[in-house]
Scaffold this motif. Structure first.
Motif, PDB file in Angstrom:
ATOM      1  N   VAL A  38     -30.171  -0.784  48.359  1.00  0.00           N
ATOM      2  CA  VAL A  38     -30.666  -2.146  48.539  1.00  0.00           C
ATOM      3  C   VAL A  38     -29.919  -3.033  47.541  1.00  0.00           C
ATOM      4  CG1 VAL A  38     -32.643  -3.708  48.462  1.00  0.00           C
ATOM      5  CG2 VAL A  38     -32.958  -1.344  49.261  1.00  0.00           C
ATOM      6  N   ILE A  39     -29.312  -4.092  48.037  1.00  0.00           N
ATOM      7  CA  ILE A  39     -28.572  -5.034  47.196  1.00  0.00           C
ATOM      8  C   ILE A  39     -29.381  -6.329  47.123  1.00  0.00           C
ATOM      9  CG2 ILE A  39     -26.418  -6.301  46.881  1.00  0.00           C
ATOM     10  CD1 ILE A  39     -25.127  -4.171  48.778  1.00  0.00           C
ATOM     11  N   VAL A  40     -29.648  -6.790  45.911  1.00  0.00           N
ATOM     12  CA  VAL A  40     -30.375  -8.036  45.685  1.00  0.00           C
ATOM     13  C   VAL A  40     -29.453  -8.945  44.882  1.00  0.00           C
ATOM     14  CG1 VAL A  40     -32.463  -9.116  44.778  1.00  0.00           C
ATOM     15  CG2 VAL A  40     -32.551  -6.740  45.611  1.00  0.00           C
ATOM     16  N   SER A  41     -29.087 -10.080  45.488  1.00  0.00           N
ATOM     17  CA  SER A  41     -28.080 -10.910  44.830  1.00  0.00           C
ATOM     18  C   SER A  41     -28.085 -12.329  45.379  1.00  0.00           C
ATOM     19  CB  SER A  41     -26.693 -10.298  45.069  1.00  0.00           C
ATOM     20  OG  SER A  41     -25.676 -11.091  44.515  1.00  0.00           O
ATOM     21  N   PRO A  42     -27.711 -13.286  44.541  1.00  0.00           N
ATOM     22  CA  PRO A  42     -27.409 -14.611  45.083  1.00  0.00           C
ATOM     23  C   PRO A  42     -26.041 -14.562  45.747  1.00  0.00           C
ATOM     24  CG  PRO A  42     -26.953 -14.570  42.738  1.00  0.00           C
ATOM     25  CD  PRO A  42     -27.544 -13.228  43.092  1.00  0.00           C
ATOM     26  N   ILE A  43     -25.809 -15.514  46.619  1.00  0.00           N
ATOM     27  CA  ILE A  43     -24.481 -15.705  47.197  1.00  0.00           C
ATOM     28  C   ILE A  43     -23.951 -17.014  46.637  1.00  0.00           C
ATOM     29  CG2 ILE A  43     -23.177 -16.068  49.332  1.00  0.00           C
ATOM     30  CD1 ILE A  43     -24.302 -13.166  48.858  1.00  0.00           C
ATOM     31  N   TRP A  44     -22.827 -16.896  45.956  1.00  0.00           N
ATOM     32  CA  TRP A  44     -22.218 -18.060  45.323  1.00  0.00           C
ATOM     33  C   TRP A  44     -20.849 -18.297  45.955  1.00  0.00           C
ATOM     34  CZ3 TRP A  44     -23.459 -15.735  39.884  1.00  0.00           C
ATOM     35  CH2 TRP A  44     -24.809 -15.983  39.574  1.00  0.00           C
ATOM     36  N   ASN A  45     -20.601 -19.521  46.417  1.00  0.00           N
ATOM     37  CA  ASN A  45     -19.318 -19.852  47.037  1.00  0.00           C
ATOM     38  C   ASN A  45     -18.979 -18.882  48.169  1.00  0.00           C
ATOM     39  OD1 ASN A  45     -18.651 -22.072  45.247  1.00  0.00           O
ATOM     40  ND2 ASN A  45     -18.473 -20.494  43.673  1.00  0.00           N
ATOM     41  N   PHE A  46     -19.990 -18.529  48.937  1.00  0.00           N
ATOM     42  CA  PHE A  46     -19.879 -17.626  50.087  1.00  0.00           C
ATOM     43  C   PHE A  46     -19.342 -16.250  49.706  1.00  0.00           C
ATOM     44  CE2 PHE A  46     -19.901 -21.846  52.038  1.00  0.00           C
ATOM     45  CZ  PHE A  46     -21.048 -21.706  52.799  1.00  0.00           C
ATOM     46  N   GLY A  47     -19.668 -15.824  48.492  1.00  0.00           N
ATOM     47  CA  GLY A  47     -19.270 -14.494  48.052  1.00  0.00           C
ATOM     48  C   GLY A  47     -20.259 -13.941  47.046  1.00  0.00           C
ATOM     49  N   TYR A  48     -20.024 -12.698  46.653  1.00  0.00           N
ATOM     50  CA  TYR A  48     -20.863 -12.054  45.654  1.00  0.00           C
ATOM     51  C   TYR A  48     -20.552 -12.611  44.267  1.00  0.00           C
ATOM     52  CZ  TYR A  48     -21.318  -8.335  49.210  1.00  0.00           C
ATOM     53  OH  TYR A  48     -21.551  -7.612  50.352  1.00  0.00           O
ATOM     54  N   PRO A  49     -21.522 -12.591  43.358  1.00  0.00           N
ATOM     55  CA  PRO A  49     -21.201 -12.889  41.964  1.00  0.00           C
ATOM     56  C   PRO A  49     -20.119 -11.909  41.481  1.00  0.00           C
ATOM     57  CG  PRO A  49     -23.577 -12.784  42.277  1.00  0.00           C
ATOM     58  CD  PRO A  49     -22.943 -12.282  43.553  1.00  0.00           C
ATOM     59  N   ALA A  50     -19.305 -12.347  40.549  1.00  0.00           N
ATOM     60  CA  ALA A  50     -18.180 -11.536  40.078  1.00  0.00           C
ATOM     61  C   ALA A  50     -18.617 -10.147  39.620  1.00  0.00           C
ATOM     62  CB  ALA A  50     -17.453 -12.258  38.947  1.00  0.00           C
ATOM     63  N   ILE A  51     -19.788 -10.049  38.999  1.00  0.00           N
ATOM     64  CA  ILE A  51     -20.235  -8.757  38.492  1.00  0.00           C
ATOM     65  C   ILE A  51     -20.491  -7.769  39.634  1.00  0.00           C
ATOM     66  CG2 ILE A  51     -22.742  -9.218  38.372  1.00  0.00           C
ATOM     67  CD1 ILE A  51     -22.607  -7.910  35.520  1.00  0.00           C
ATOM     68  N   LEU A  52     -21.007  -8.247  40.762  1.00  0.00           N
ATOM     69  CA  LEU A  52     -21.249  -7.371  41.910  1.00  0.00           C
ATOM     70  C   LEU A  52     -19.943  -7.024  42.609  1.00  0.00           C
ATOM     71  CD1 LEU A  52     -23.236  -5.861  43.720  1.00  0.00           C
ATOM     72  CD2 LEU A  52     -23.596  -8.005  44.989  1.00  0.00           C
ATOM     73  N   LYS A  53     -19.061  -7.998  42.760  1.00  0.00           N
ATOM     74  CA  LYS A  53     -17.742  -7.726  43.347  1.00  0.00           C
ATOM     75  C   LYS A  53     -17.002  -6.705  42.490  1.00  0.00           C
ATOM     76  CE  LYS A  53     -14.035  -8.433  45.937  1.00  0.00           C
ATOM     77  NZ  LYS A  53     -13.120  -7.393  45.485  1.00  0.00           N
ATOM     78  N   GLY A  54     -17.090  -6.872  41.167  1.00  0.00           N
ATOM     79  CA  GLY A  54     -16.446  -5.922  40.265  1.00  0.00           C
ATOM     80  C   GLY A  54     -17.037  -4.526  40.373  1.00  0.00           C
ATOM     81  N   TYR A  55     -18.350  -4.446  40.610  1.00  0.00           N
ATOM     82  CA  TYR A  55     -18.985  -3.140  40.816  1.00  0.00           C
ATOM     83  C   TYR A  55     -18.340  -2.444  42.019  1.00  0.00           C
ATOM     84  CZ  TYR A  55     -22.387   0.310  42.368  1.00  0.00           C
ATOM     85  OH  TYR A  55     -22.973   1.470  42.795  1.00  0.00           O
ATOM     86  N   PHE A  56     -18.194  -3.165  43.123  1.00  0.00           N
ATOM     87  CA  PHE A  56     -17.572  -2.555  44.303  1.00  0.00           C
ATOM     88  C   PHE A  56     -16.119  -2.177  44.026  1.00  0.00           C
ATOM     89  CE2 PHE A  56     -21.032  -4.848  46.607  1.00  0.00           C
ATOM     90  CZ  PHE A  56     -21.651  -3.717  47.114  1.00  0.00           C
ATOM     91  N   ASP A  57     -15.381  -3.037  43.319  1.00  0.00           N
ATOM     92  CA  ASP A  57     -13.984  -2.743  43.001  1.00  0.00           C
ATOM     93  C   ASP A  57     -13.840  -1.503  42.123  1.00  0.00           C
ATOM     94  OD1 ASP A  57     -13.249  -5.016  44.400  1.00  0.00           O
ATOM     95  OD2 ASP A  57     -12.839  -6.215  42.617  1.00  0.00           O
ATOM     96  N   ARG A  58     -14.729  -1.366  41.147  1.00  0.00           N
ATOM     97  CA  ARG A  58     -14.579  -0.296  40.153  1.00  0.00           C
ATOM     98  C   ARG A  58     -15.307   0.995  40.514  1.00  0.00           C
ATOM     99  NH1 ARG A  58     -16.064  -1.266  34.601  1.00  0.00           N
ATOM    100  NH2 ARG A  58     -14.554   0.369  34.174  1.00  0.00           N
ATOM    101  N   VAL A  59     -16.369   0.924  41.312  1.00  0.00           N
ATOM    102  CA  VAL A  59     -17.182   2.112  41.585  1.00  0.00           C
ATOM    103  C   VAL A  59     -16.943   2.676  42.986  1.00  0.00           C
ATOM    104  CG1 VAL A  59     -19.551   3.016  41.696  1.00  0.00           C
ATOM    105  CG2 VAL A  59     -18.930   1.328  39.938  1.00  0.00           C
TER     106      VAL A  59
END
Length: 193
Positions: free
Chosen positions: A80-101
């Motif tokens: 389950v992902i709980v997050s705001p959407i900023w500028n039609f994308g994930y916050p940098a910390i969540l995007k970085g999670y996907f990039d790194r993990v």
């Protein structure tokens, strides 16, 4: 069921934090084992380093910098992902999670040049998002976060697994009543998850 909850909001008093608390509380009430991954509280470092990019395809060595997060993802039976959407994308910390993990060998494997999903142990997923944009504005922009959940995530987990997308749009003009209705919708969905 072991549910990994990914939360990405920097303000503990935000509506997003209230949604996160409701998700965790409702999943727990429903009898699930919840692994609550609050990326900001855990001070997750989202930047993929030069060294990590160079070794990106070298499994299992590529997992060393984020081994604990990889282990948590591999143990999950649901997400389950709980997050705001900023500028039609994930916050940098969540995007970085996907990039790194979500690395080669973790979320996919390359076999003879063909991508093979490897998160088939995840049997269901959900996203709980807040948008500043209206539904129409999100639609006109192509709503990339919704597509990432409904198409990309769905393709990576168990085939045919249910994927739930919930969004409170137009947060810039929301009211106590709209927030309460959405919170109740999230409560119901997570208790039935």
């Amino acid at each position: 069921m072991r549910v990994l909850v990914l939360f990405a909001h920097p303000v503990e008093t935000s509506y997003g934090a209230a949604l996160h608390r409701q998700v965790v509380e409702s999943l727990t009430k429903a009898g699930h084992e919840v692994d609550d991954c609050d990326l900001y509280a855990e001070n997750f470092q989202p930047v993929l380093t030069r060294e990590e990019r160079i070794g990106y395809h070298d499994y299992p060595e590529n997992t060393a910098p984020v081994a604990s997060y990889v282990e948590r993802l591999q143990k999950a039976e649901a997400l389950v992902i709980v997050s705001p959407i900023w500028n039609f994308g994930y916050p940098a910390i969540l995007k970085g999670y996907f990039d790194r993990v979500w690395l080669p060998g973790v979320s996919f494997a390359l076999e003879d040049g063909t991508l093979k999903p490897t998160l088939r142990h995840i049997t269901r997923a959900a996203a709980v998002f807040t948008y500043g944009a209206t539904p129409m504005r999100a639609f006109l922009a192509g709503n990339p976060p919704k597509k990432m959940i409904r198409r990309v995530l769905r393709a990576q987990i168990r085939l045919g697994a249910p994927v739930r997308f919930m969004a409170h749009y137009d947060m810039n003009n929301c009211t106590d009543a709209t927030r309460a209705r959405f919170l109740d919708k999230v409560r119901s969905a997570m208790e039935a998850f």
